[in-house]
Design a protein around this motif. Structure first.
Motif, PDB file in Angstrom:
ATOM      1  N   GLN A   3      -0.585   3.652   7.458  1.00 17.76           N
ATOM      2  CA  GLN A   3       0.050   4.368   6.349  1.00 17.76           C
ATOM      3  C   GLN A   3      -0.735   4.138   5.060  1.00 17.76           C
ATOM      4  O   GLN A   3      -1.252   3.036   4.826  1.00 17.76           O
ATOM      5  CB  GLN A   3       1.476   3.868   6.139  1.00 17.76           C
ATOM      6  N   PRO A   4      -0.802   5.167   4.201  1.00 20.63           N
ATOM      7  CA  PRO A   4      -1.479   4.969   2.909  1.00 20.63           C
ATOM      8  C   PRO A   4      -0.652   4.046   2.023  1.00 20.63           C
ATOM      9  O   PRO A   4       0.564   3.971   2.149  1.00 20.63           O
ATOM     10  CB  PRO A   4      -1.560   6.381   2.315  1.00 20.63           C
ATOM     11  N   PRO A   5      -1.302   3.313   1.132  1.00 23.55           N
ATOM     12  CA  PRO A   5      -0.552   2.401   0.249  1.00 23.55           C
ATOM     13  C   PRO A   5       0.399   3.185  -0.653  1.00 23.55           C
ATOM     14  O   PRO A   5       0.138   4.328  -1.021  1.00 23.55           O
ATOM     15  CB  PRO A   5      -1.637   1.697  -0.558  1.00 23.55           C
ATOM     16  N   LEU A   6       1.519   2.545  -1.013  1.00 24.13           N
ATOM     17  CA  LEU A   6       2.499   3.200  -1.870  1.00 24.13           C
ATOM     18  C   LEU A   6       1.936   3.485  -3.265  1.00 24.13           C
ATOM     19  O   LEU A   6       2.218   4.509  -3.862  1.00 24.13           O
ATOM     20  CB  LEU A   6       3.755   2.346  -1.980  1.00 24.13           C
ATOM     21  N   VAL A   7       1.159   2.554  -3.795  1.00 25.93           N
ATOM     22  CA  VAL A   7       0.559   2.709  -5.114  1.00 25.93           C
ATOM     23  C   VAL A   7      -0.960   2.736  -4.933  1.00 25.93           C
ATOM     24  O   VAL A   7      -1.525   1.822  -4.334  1.00 25.93           O
ATOM     25  CB  VAL A   7       0.960   1.548  -6.051  1.00 25.93           C
ATOM     26  N   PRO A   8      -1.619   3.776  -5.436  1.00 23.80           N
ATOM     27  CA  PRO A   8      -3.077   3.842  -5.288  1.00 23.80           C
ATOM     28  C   PRO A   8      -3.765   2.670  -5.983  1.00 23.80           C
ATOM     29  O   PRO A   8      -3.334   2.242  -7.059  1.00 23.80           O
ATOM     30  CB  PRO A   8      -3.456   5.160  -5.968  1.00 23.80           C
TER      31      PRO A   8
END
Length: 68
Positions: A3-8
């Motif tokens: 999953q991509p991180p919640l905060v870039p």
């Protein structure tokens, strides 16, 4: 799948940079002291001669805009 991180990461870097800049600015400002040590707000001291109030401005306080 990952999953991509919640905060870039770039946003975290910008926020960290802002925090560092404000912290350094505060420390430098606290170390140097006030810009004008003799300046006081009007009404805070009992002398009453340090500030400019509307009565001292003459007719300037009543004019607005560029017209006459």
């Amino acid at each position: 799948m990952k999953q991509p991180p919640l905060v870039p990461p770039a946003l975290c870097g910008i926020l960290l940079l802002l925090a560092v800049i404000f912290t350094v600015s505060y420390v430098v400002g606290a170390a140097t002291g006030p810009v004008a040590p003799g300046m006081h707000r009007s009404g805070t001291s009992g002398e009453g001669g340090g500030g400019t109030d509307v009565g001292d401005m003459g007719d300037m306080g009543m004019r607005h805009g560029s017209g006459g």
